[in-house]
Design a protein around this motif. Structure first.
Motif, PDB file in Angstrom:
ATOM      1  N   VAL A 229     -37.495  34.384  74.153  1.00  0.00           N
ATOM      2  CA  VAL A 229     -38.453  35.496  74.189  1.00  0.00           C
ATOM      3  C   VAL A 229     -37.964  36.632  73.298  1.00  0.00           C
ATOM      4  O   VAL A 229     -36.785  37.004  73.326  1.00  0.00           O
ATOM      5  N   SER A 230     -38.884  37.187  72.513  1.00  0.00           N
ATOM      6  CA  SER A 230     -38.558  38.376  71.710  1.00  0.00           C
ATOM      7  C   SER A 230     -39.794  39.254  71.612  1.00  0.00           C
ATOM      8  O   SER A 230     -40.921  38.793  71.857  1.00  0.00           O
ATOM      9  N   ILE A 231     -39.575  40.519  71.278  1.00  0.00           N
ATOM     10  CA  ILE A 231     -40.694  41.441  71.057  1.00  0.00           C
ATOM     11  C   ILE A 231     -40.501  42.110  69.694  1.00  0.00           C
ATOM     12  O   ILE A 231     -39.399  42.137  69.148  1.00  0.00           O
ATOM     13  N   GLU A 232     -41.570  42.655  69.162  1.00  0.00           N
ATOM     14  CA  GLU A 232     -41.518  43.293  67.849  1.00  0.00           C
ATOM     15  C   GLU A 232     -40.595  44.510  67.894  1.00  0.00           C
ATOM     16  O   GLU A 232     -40.707  45.357  68.782  1.00  0.00           O
ATOM     17  N   GLY A 233     -39.646  44.556  66.940  1.00  0.00           N
ATOM     18  CA  GLY A 233     -38.726  45.692  66.885  1.00  0.00           C
ATOM     19  C   GLY A 233     -37.613  45.649  67.906  1.00  0.00           C
ATOM     20  O   GLY A 233     -36.827  46.598  68.018  1.00  0.00           O
ATOM     21  N   GLY A 234     -37.521  44.553  68.667  1.00  0.00           N
ATOM     22  CA  GLY A 234     -36.497  44.465  69.716  1.00  0.00           C
ATOM     23  C   GLY A 234     -35.132  44.130  69.166  1.00  0.00           C
ATOM     24  O   GLY A 234     -34.102  44.508  69.730  1.00  0.00           O
ATOM     25  N   GLY A 235     -35.109  43.377  68.058  1.00  0.00           N
ATOM     26  CA  GLY A 235     -33.847  43.091  67.395  1.00  0.00           C
ATOM     27  C   GLY A 235     -33.109  41.866  67.868  1.00  0.00           C
ATOM     28  O   GLY A 235     -32.093  41.505  67.296  1.00  0.00           O
ATOM     29  N   ALA A 236     -33.555  41.191  68.916  1.00  0.00           N
ATOM     30  CA  ALA A 236     -32.823  40.012  69.412  1.00  0.00           C
ATOM     31  C   ALA A 236     -33.768  39.044  70.095  1.00  0.00           C
ATOM     32  O   ALA A 236     -34.804  39.432  70.626  1.00  0.00           O
ATOM     33  N   GLU A 400     -22.604  50.585  74.442  1.00  0.00           N
ATOM     34  CA  GLU A 400     -22.736  50.893  73.013  1.00  0.00           C
ATOM     35  C   GLU A 400     -23.868  50.093  72.382  1.00  0.00           C
ATOM     36  O   GLU A 400     -24.608  50.598  71.532  1.00  0.00           O
ATOM     37  N   ASP A 401     -24.023  48.822  72.803  1.00  0.00           N
ATOM     38  CA  ASP A 401     -25.117  47.981  72.287  1.00  0.00           C
ATOM     39  C   ASP A 401     -26.488  48.508  72.703  1.00  0.00           C
ATOM     40  O   ASP A 401     -27.486  48.259  72.023  1.00  0.00           O
ATOM     41  N   ALA A 402     -26.529  49.227  73.833  1.00  0.00           N
ATOM     42  CA  ALA A 402     -27.810  49.718  74.357  1.00  0.00           C
ATOM     43  C   ALA A 402     -28.509  50.646  73.375  1.00  0.00           C
ATOM     44  O   ALA A 402     -29.738  50.733  73.358  1.00  0.00           O
ATOM     45  N   ILE A 406     -32.000  45.586  72.121  1.00  0.00           N
ATOM     46  CA  ILE A 406     -31.815  44.519  73.108  1.00  0.00           C
ATOM     47  C   ILE A 406     -30.697  43.599  72.625  1.00  0.00           C
ATOM     48  O   ILE A 406     -30.835  42.948  71.594  1.00  0.00           O
ATOM     49  N   PRO A 407     -29.582  43.526  73.352  1.00  0.00           N
ATOM     50  CA  PRO A 407     -28.497  42.641  72.913  1.00  0.00           C
ATOM     51  C   PRO A 407     -28.869  41.174  73.077  1.00  0.00           C
ATOM     52  O   PRO A 407     -29.528  40.794  74.048  1.00  0.00           O
ATOM     53  N   ALA A 408     -28.451  40.345  72.123  1.00  0.00           N
ATOM     54  CA  ALA A 408     -28.719  38.905  72.212  1.00  0.00           C
ATOM     55  C   ALA A 408     -27.874  38.318  73.335  1.00  0.00           C
ATOM     56  O   ALA A 408     -26.663  38.504  73.371  1.00  0.00           O
ATOM     57  N   ARG A 425     -25.171  34.913  73.803  1.00  0.00           N
ATOM     58  CA  ARG A 425     -25.793  33.804  73.070  1.00  0.00           C
ATOM     59  C   ARG A 425     -24.717  33.006  72.338  1.00  0.00           C
ATOM     60  O   ARG A 425     -23.796  33.576  71.755  1.00  0.00           O
ATOM     61  N   PRO A 426     -24.826  31.671  72.347  1.00  0.00           N
ATOM     62  CA  PRO A 426     -23.859  30.858  71.609  1.00  0.00           C
ATOM     63  C   PRO A 426     -24.031  31.044  70.102  1.00  0.00           C
ATOM     64  O   PRO A 426     -25.098  31.418  69.626  1.00  0.00           O
ATOM     65  N   GLY A 427     -22.966  30.749  69.358  1.00  0.00           N
ATOM     66  CA  GLY A 427     -23.024  30.858  67.900  1.00  0.00           C
ATOM     67  C   GLY A 427     -22.958  29.493  67.242  1.00  0.00           C
ATOM     68  O   GLY A 427     -22.997  28.458  67.905  1.00  0.00           O
TER      69      GLY A 427
END
Length: 635
Positions: A229-236, A400-402, A406-408, A425-427
């Motif tokens: 799930v993602s939203i526009e401008g959310g970044g993750a 800090e990520d806040a 939205i952090p992945a 999230r896995p890499g």
């Protein structure tokens, strides 16, 4: 703030369907995929992380390792062997599983590879004894048509299912190996924009296609949806794992859309803060002395366990941990989820204090020792000294990520339709080649044979079900879409019991009991078969099934016989039945004289109080009506 408008936030959802295959054997051994309650073999392991071929470590693996849990395994030799125990190399790939996934790929018009390579996917949460899951990319591309629109297929994989989690405590995690190694097909679809209902329709359509092959497992846990799930401008992109029911899927998407948009609004507000560095090392202090006489049960429990207690100042964050753009969506809740997944009970933040037994005096001491200003906030967290520093480091990073949005992360779906933090999230470092299995060759002949076995459509299967069992369209769809299709056909194969009644019980009665909060997982397939067999043999009444199933699903009874005894549901002899009804009619003379045949309703209600579940309802109704008529005629 008003309710979220999902169609205005640029919601994108990508589905990943994980479906067990009913092959009769596991993917890399010949063990039968059956579940058991008895385990004669037990062992424990500590899993450690390994680097990729490039020397890099996967972030999700690093996170799991930080929990330092001992993994306990239980296995039954009937359903698992040394392959599942990771004490023997994998055997050849199961032929039936290979054929089934080729049929599914062909049905979805996906491009099948002629050479398939088995990969190891790093997993150290304990769900795989080896520390990795074997998976293979079978095909890419293709599509499925949903309500007149084509939804693209990204990839189709064949992989092993994970072990079944039995228990998860502070220091240990326990699994059974019954499920480990069962063949699983993973179908990843292209991300689509749309409402949660439209996404649910996509999952339903794909699930129906898989069931139409008649080569898939049925029941809770046999099909699971992961949702990106993602939203526009959310970044993750957020991956939500473990959605088992379609109604839950819709709620999860709605909640995650609201959570992400809420966090986006929080990040926008945080970016207006003047503070450059919100936390420095000097802002973290050991405050155990302040809380030695604290009335908080959580704090006292931590002290009794020998835990350390630390507090940290967060500059310029006054009011930010408790602020809710939408009800239930706040930064403090996100931090609490993070802490709990390290095995700690949670955290306290200044926006919610005084509360939970922490009083004003203790708060003032924290403010003094941390030099908390009027625009600052603070957090208190308790736990094992060794683990606490890792937890505090994760909290600082999350705060800090806040600011960035939205952090992945990977989240888990809850039964209520919310999501909770699971791991980062896995890499790309998560996947590396399997060295124990040679490439799997797929011949053109195998592909052509798979195309010839593409199943009938859902609509064609539905018509066949209607015709064979004389069901209406709605009931046919409910049976086909449920986990009970195979069970329904088994019970109805000799047509000794009305299929309509069987379908209504499986898809209606059990579902209604679930809605009352009862657990269908306690009701085994063998229990259902036994109960219907007793109905067919005339040993219990049809009307007793709801009471029997309810008794087991509520945990009051463990077996069908125990449920029958506890509810006194044994059928009664005709002589006794006639005697009870005669006494009822005799004691109700006045009602019968006044109301005639209209007295049938209230008298039937009285009869059911005594005879519910002991007599067939139709038979009871007919007998009582005859006795009332005789009484009226005599009058």
């Amino acid at each position: 703030m008003s309710e979220i408008q999902i169609d205005k936030i640029g919601l994108l959802v990508g589905l990943e369907i994980h479906q067990q295959l009913a092959t009769g054997a596991k993917l890399f051994c010949r063990c039968r995929p059956i579940e058991s309650d008895e385990y004669s073999i037990k062992f424990s392991r500590k899993l450690r992380i390994t680097s990729s071929e490039l020397g890099e470590f996967d972030p999700s693996a690093i996170f799991e390792k930080s929990k330092e849990k001992t993994i306990l395994y239980s296995r039954n030799p009937e359903s698992s062997c040394l392959v599942e125990q990771d004490d023997e190399p994998p055997h050849d790939l199961d032929h039936n599983a290979k054929e089934t996934v080729l049929i599914m790929a062909s049905a979805l018009k996906s491009n099948i590879f002629n050479e398939i390579y088995v990969m190891r996917k790093l997993v150290i949460d304990g769900s795989n004894t080896s520390g990795f899951q074997r998976t293979m990319l079978v095909s890419t591309g293709g599509n499925i048509e949903v309500n007149g629109k084509k939804v693209g297929v990204q990839s189709i994989c064949l992989e092993e299912d994970a072990a079944k989690l039995l228990q998860d405590s502070k220091d240990t995690r326990e699994y059974s190996l019954d499920r480990l190694g069962i063949p699983l097909v993973e179908i990843a679809l292209d991300p689509v924009s749309g409402t949660p209902q439209e996404i649910k329709d996509i999952a339903l359509t794909l699930g129906r296609m898989l069931r139409a092959t008649k080569r898939v497992g049925r029941g809770i846990g046999s099909i699971r949806q992961d949702v990106n799930v993602s939203i526009e401008g959310g970044g993750a992109v957020i991956e939500v794992k473990g959605v088992q029911k379609l109604d839950q899927l819709e709620k999860v998407i709605e909640y995650e859309a609201k959570r992400q948009h809420g966090l986006k609004i929080i990040s926008e507000k945080l970016r207006t803060l003047k503070t450059e560095k919100i936390i420095v090392n000097e802002d973290v202090k050991n405050v155990i002395d302040i809380f030695k006489n604290c009335k908080s049960k959580i704090i006292q429990k931590s002290l009794a366990e020998g835990s350390s207690i630390k507090a940290m100042k967060i500059k310029g964050f006054a009011g930010m941990f408790g602020w809710e753009p939408y009800p239930g969506i706040r930064l403090g809740k996100q931090l609490g989820e993070l802490v709990r997944f390290f095995g700690l009970g949670g955290l306290f933040h200044s926006d919610e204090l005084p509360n939970y037994g922490i009083e004003e005096l203790e708060i003032q001491q924290i403010i003094k020792i941390l030099d908390v200003g009027s625009n600052d906030a603070f957090i208190i967290v308790a736990g094992n000294e060794k683990k606490l520093d890792i937890v505090i480091e994760s909290i600082i990073k999350r705060i800090e990520d806040a600011k960035n949005g939205i952090p992945a992360e990977t989240r888990a779906a809850t039964i209520t339709g919310e999501t909770v933090f699971l791991r980062p999230r896995p890499g790309s470092s998560r996947m590396y080649p399997e060295t124990d299995i040679p490439p799997v060759i797929v011949s053109n002949t195998e592909i052509e044979q798979a195309k010839s076995k593409i199943p009938k459509s859902w609509e064609e299967n539905l018509l066949a079900l209607q015709k064979q069992y004389e069901l209406n369209q709605q009931l046919s769809a409910q049976v086909f879409d449920s986990e009970y299709l195979d069970l329904f056909e088994t019970i109805c194969k000799d047509k000794k019991i009305p299929p309509n009644f069987v379908a209504s019980t499986l898809c209606g009665t059990i579902t209604n009991l679930e809605r009352q909060g009862m657990d269908s997982g306690l009701l085994k397939t063998s229990d259902i078969l036994e109960a219907f067999s007793l109905v067919i043999d005339g040993k219990i009444a049809k009307e007793s099934l709801e009471m029997i199933f309810g008794s087991i699903m509520s945990g009051k009874s463990k077996t069908i016989s125990e449920a029958i005894r506890s509810n006194a549901l044994n059928t009664i002899e005709d002589t006794e039945l006639h005697k009870i009804l005669d006494e009822l009619v005799e004691s109700s003379r006045k009602i019968i004289e006044e109301q005639g045949l209209r007295s049938m309703g209230p008298l039937m209600g009285l009869a059911m109080k005594t005879l519910r579940g002991k007599v067939d309802g139709q038979k009871l109704n007919q007998l009582l009506e005859n006795k009332i008529k005789i009484k009226i005629d005599k009058k």
